[in-house]
Design a protein around this motif. Structure first.
Motif, PDB file in Angstrom:
ATOM      1  N   GLY A  36       0.816  -1.210   0.000  1.00  0.00           N
ATOM      2  CA  GLY A  36       0.000   0.000   0.000  1.00  0.00           C
ATOM      3  C   GLY A  36       0.843   1.249   0.000  1.00  0.00           C
ATOM      4  N   GLY A  37       0.163   2.355  -0.043  1.00  0.00           N
ATOM      5  CA  GLY A  37       0.846   3.641  -0.042  1.00  0.00           C
ATOM      6  C   GLY A  37       0.145   4.618  -0.958  1.00  0.00           C
ATOM      7  N   GLY A  38       0.748   5.751  -1.065  1.00  0.00           N
ATOM      8  CA  GLY A  38       0.152   6.822  -1.833  1.00  0.00           C
ATOM      9  C   GLY A  38       0.292   6.651  -3.332  1.00  0.00           C
ATOM     10  N   PHE A  39      -0.376   7.535  -4.044  1.00  0.00           N
ATOM     11  CA  PHE A  39      -0.277   7.620  -5.498  1.00  0.00           C
ATOM     12  C   PHE A  39      -0.642   9.043  -5.894  1.00  0.00           C
ATOM     13  CE2 PHE A  39      -4.496   5.884  -4.465  1.00  0.00           C
ATOM     14  CZ  PHE A  39      -5.312   6.884  -4.963  1.00  0.00           C
ATOM     15  N   SER A  40      -0.292   9.400  -7.094  1.00  0.00           N
ATOM     16  CA  SER A  40      -0.637  10.701  -7.651  1.00  0.00           C
ATOM     17  C   SER A  40      -1.095  10.453  -9.085  1.00  0.00           C
ATOM     18  CB  SER A  40       0.579  11.626  -7.609  1.00  0.00           C
ATOM     19  OG  SER A  40       0.252  12.894  -8.117  1.00  0.00           O
ATOM     20  N   LYS A  49      -5.380  13.536  -8.172  1.00  0.00           N
ATOM     21  CA  LYS A  49      -5.850  12.914  -6.935  1.00  0.00           C
ATOM     22  C   LYS A  49      -4.740  12.089  -6.298  1.00  0.00           C
ATOM     23  CE  LYS A  49     -10.106  14.324  -6.987  1.00  0.00           C
ATOM     24  NZ  LYS A  49     -10.663  15.169  -5.953  1.00  0.00           N
ATOM     25  N   THR A  50      -4.767  12.061  -4.968  1.00  0.00           N
ATOM     26  CA  THR A  50      -3.862  11.215  -4.196  1.00  0.00           C
ATOM     27  C   THR A  50      -4.720  10.388  -3.243  1.00  0.00           C
ATOM     28  OG1 THR A  50      -3.584  12.784  -2.383  1.00  0.00           O
ATOM     29  CG2 THR A  50      -2.075  13.014  -4.270  1.00  0.00           C
ATOM     30  N   LEU A  51      -4.131   9.385  -2.636  1.00  0.00           N
ATOM     31  CA  LEU A  51      -4.868   8.570  -1.675  1.00  0.00           C
ATOM     32  C   LEU A  51      -5.368   9.429  -0.518  1.00  0.00           C
ATOM     33  CD1 LEU A  51      -5.912   5.811  -0.767  1.00  0.00           C
ATOM     34  CD2 LEU A  51      -3.677   5.402   0.291  1.00  0.00           C
ATOM     35  N   ALA A  52      -4.594  10.423  -0.122  1.00  0.00           N
ATOM     36  CA  ALA A  52      -4.972  11.304   0.990  1.00  0.00           C
ATOM     37  C   ALA A  52      -6.295  12.028   0.734  1.00  0.00           C
ATOM     38  CB  ALA A  52      -3.859  12.312   1.269  1.00  0.00           C
ATOM     39  N   ASP A  53      -6.655  12.218  -0.534  1.00  0.00           N
ATOM     40  CA  ASP A  53      -7.922  12.881  -0.861  1.00  0.00           C
ATOM     41  C   ASP A  53      -9.136  12.084  -0.393  1.00  0.00           C
ATOM     42  OD1 ASP A  53      -6.809  15.147  -2.148  1.00  0.00           O
ATOM     43  OD2 ASP A  53      -6.518  13.979  -3.987  1.00  0.00           O
ATOM     44  N   TYR A  54      -8.942  10.810  -0.120  1.00  0.00           N
ATOM     45  CA  TYR A  54     -10.054   9.942   0.264  1.00  0.00           C
ATOM     46  C   TYR A  54      -9.990   9.528   1.733  1.00  0.00           C
ATOM     47  CZ  TYR A  54     -10.228   9.991  -4.762  1.00  0.00           C
ATOM     48  OH  TYR A  54     -10.275  10.421  -6.068  1.00  0.00           O
ATOM     49  N   GLN A  55      -9.100  10.148   2.490  1.00  0.00           N
ATOM     50  CA  GLN A  55      -9.001   9.834   3.914  1.00  0.00           C
ATOM     51  C   GLN A  55     -10.343  10.118   4.588  1.00  0.00           C
ATOM     52  OE1 GLN A  55      -5.598  11.503   5.852  1.00  0.00           O
ATOM     53  NE2 GLN A  55      -5.616   9.885   7.375  1.00  0.00           N
ATOM     54  N   GLY A  56     -10.729   9.238   5.504  1.00  0.00           N
ATOM     55  CA  GLY A  56     -12.027   9.342   6.156  1.00  0.00           C
ATOM     56  C   GLY A  56     -13.050   8.404   5.548  1.00  0.00           C
ATOM     57  N   LYS A  57     -12.718   7.847   4.387  1.00  0.00           N
ATOM     58  CA  LYS A  57     -13.570   6.855   3.736  1.00  0.00           C
ATOM     59  C   LYS A  57     -12.833   5.523   3.675  1.00  0.00           C
ATOM     60  CE  LYS A  57     -16.413   9.734   0.802  1.00  0.00           C
ATOM     61  NZ  LYS A  57     -17.286   9.578  -0.343  1.00  0.00           N
ATOM     62  N   VAL A  58     -13.587   4.444   3.595  1.00  0.00           N
ATOM     63  CA  VAL A  58     -12.995   3.155   3.279  1.00  0.00           C
ATOM     64  C   VAL A  58     -12.835   3.136   1.764  1.00  0.00           C
ATOM     65  CG1 VAL A  58     -13.378   0.660   3.204  1.00  0.00           C
ATOM     66  CG2 VAL A  58     -13.949   1.947   5.273  1.00  0.00           C
ATOM     67  N   VAL A  59     -11.638   2.822   1.296  1.00  0.00           N
ATOM     68  CA  VAL A  59     -11.339   2.835  -0.138  1.00  0.00           C
ATOM     69  C   VAL A  59     -11.195   1.405  -0.634  1.00  0.00           C
ATOM     70  CG1 VAL A  59      -9.616   3.482  -1.880  1.00  0.00           C
ATOM     71  CG2 VAL A  59     -10.227   5.094  -0.066  1.00  0.00           C
ATOM     72  N   VAL A  60     -11.835   1.131  -1.760  1.00  0.00           N
ATOM     73  CA  VAL A  60     -11.623  -0.125  -2.486  1.00  0.00           C
ATOM     74  C   VAL A  60     -10.819   0.255  -3.715  1.00  0.00           C
ATOM     75  CG1 VAL A  60     -12.667  -2.090  -3.639  1.00  0.00           C
ATOM     76  CG2 VAL A  60     -13.854  -1.007  -1.716  1.00  0.00           C
ATOM     77  N   LEU A  61      -9.601  -0.260  -3.820  1.00  0.00           N
ATOM     78  CA  LEU A  61      -8.705   0.081  -4.916  1.00  0.00           C
ATOM     79  C   LEU A  61      -8.535  -1.150  -5.798  1.00  0.00           C
ATOM     80  CD1 LEU A  61      -5.650   2.289  -4.669  1.00  0.00           C
ATOM     81  CD2 LEU A  61      -5.394   0.100  -5.800  1.00  0.00           C
ATOM     82  N   PHE A  62      -8.758  -0.963  -7.092  1.00  0.00           N
ATOM     83  CA  PHE A  62      -8.711  -2.059  -8.051  1.00  0.00           C
ATOM     84  C   PHE A  62      -7.950  -1.607  -9.287  1.00  0.00           C
ATOM     85  CE2 PHE A  62     -10.804  -4.235 -11.706  1.00  0.00           C
ATOM     86  CZ  PHE A  62     -10.415  -5.531 -11.408  1.00  0.00           C
ATOM     87  N   PHE A  63      -6.983  -2.424  -9.722  1.00  0.00           N
ATOM     88  CA  PHE A  63      -6.239  -2.143 -10.948  1.00  0.00           C
ATOM     89  C   PHE A  63      -6.897  -2.901 -12.102  1.00  0.00           C
ATOM     90  CE2 PHE A  63      -3.136  -1.503  -7.577  1.00  0.00           C
ATOM     91  CZ  PHE A  63      -2.537  -0.319  -7.959  1.00  0.00           C
ATOM     92  N   GLY A  64      -7.159  -2.211 -13.195  1.00  0.00           N
ATOM     93  CA  GLY A  64      -7.789  -2.867 -14.336  1.00  0.00           C
ATOM     94  C   GLY A  64      -7.713  -2.002 -15.571  1.00  0.00           C
TER      95      GLY A  64
END
Length: 191
Positions: A36-40, A49-64
């Motif tokens: 895990g970790g950040g992205f830009s 957008k970065t991962l920090a933009d979604y802090q406070g929410k549960v994030v489901v991250l999917f590569f496709g």
């Protein structure tokens, strides 16, 4: 002897309470990994957008990728069903679809494909180095197969669940189903 029995009983109750307090994910618990970790990246609205933009929410991250014939539409449909199952709690969940096909998956194409599954879902893209950095953080892989416009992209098929603080907690394998996503997301929402 009764003192020994009382101590054993208290120890047993404490053990039960500790066991009950730990989440029992149906996906693979990867909380202790270095995954895990950040992205830009750029979202399908053209915003950085970065991962920090979604802090406070549960994030489901999917590569496709949008031309994926099976894994991606199946997973996105499962996530759509999950959002329905979550009901009102879905507002505290963000699904992020990171494209591993920047050659074809423009922000315009992502803006049509990703929200077609659910209006709150967000598609992300970037240049190859940005995508490589994101996949490296999540130990995901992708590789183009074939030439011309009809190539396929082999890619990691699991989905990552990230808690409200930005910590990667669970890997849900492809085909686990909406019930697994719902169960594990609910645990993270309650955390």
């Amino acid at each position: 002897m009764s003192k020994l029995i009382r101590l054993a009983f208290i120890s047993f109750i404490c053990t039960l309470l500790l066991a009950c307090s730990k989440p029992a994910f149906q996906g693979t618990d990867i909380s202790q990994s270095q995954i895990g970790g950040g992205f830009s990246l750029i979202d399908h609205h053209g915003q950085l957008k970065t991962l920090a933009d979604y802090q406070g929410k549960v994030v489901v991250l999917f590569f496709g990728y949008t031309s994926c014939p099976d894994v991606c539409p199946t997973t996105m449909a499962e996530l759509r069903n999950t959002m329905s199952e979550l009901g009102e709690a879905a507002k505290d969940v963000q699904v992020l679809f990171i494209s591993v096909d920047p050659e074809r998956d423009t922000t315009q194409l992502l803006s049509q494909y990703v929200p077609a599954f659910h209006p709150s879902f967000i598609g992300l893209t970037g240049n190859k180095s940005q995508i490589d950095a994101a996949t490296k953080n999540y130990r995901a892989i992708y590789q183009k197969q074939g030439q011309g416009n009809n190539y396929l992209v082999d890619h990691t098929a699991g989905s990552y669940l990230i808690d409200r603080k930005g910590n990667t907690r669970v890997l849900v394998n492809y085909g686990a189903g909406a019930a697994t996503f719902t169960h594990d997301i609910q645990l993270l929402l309650a955390d």
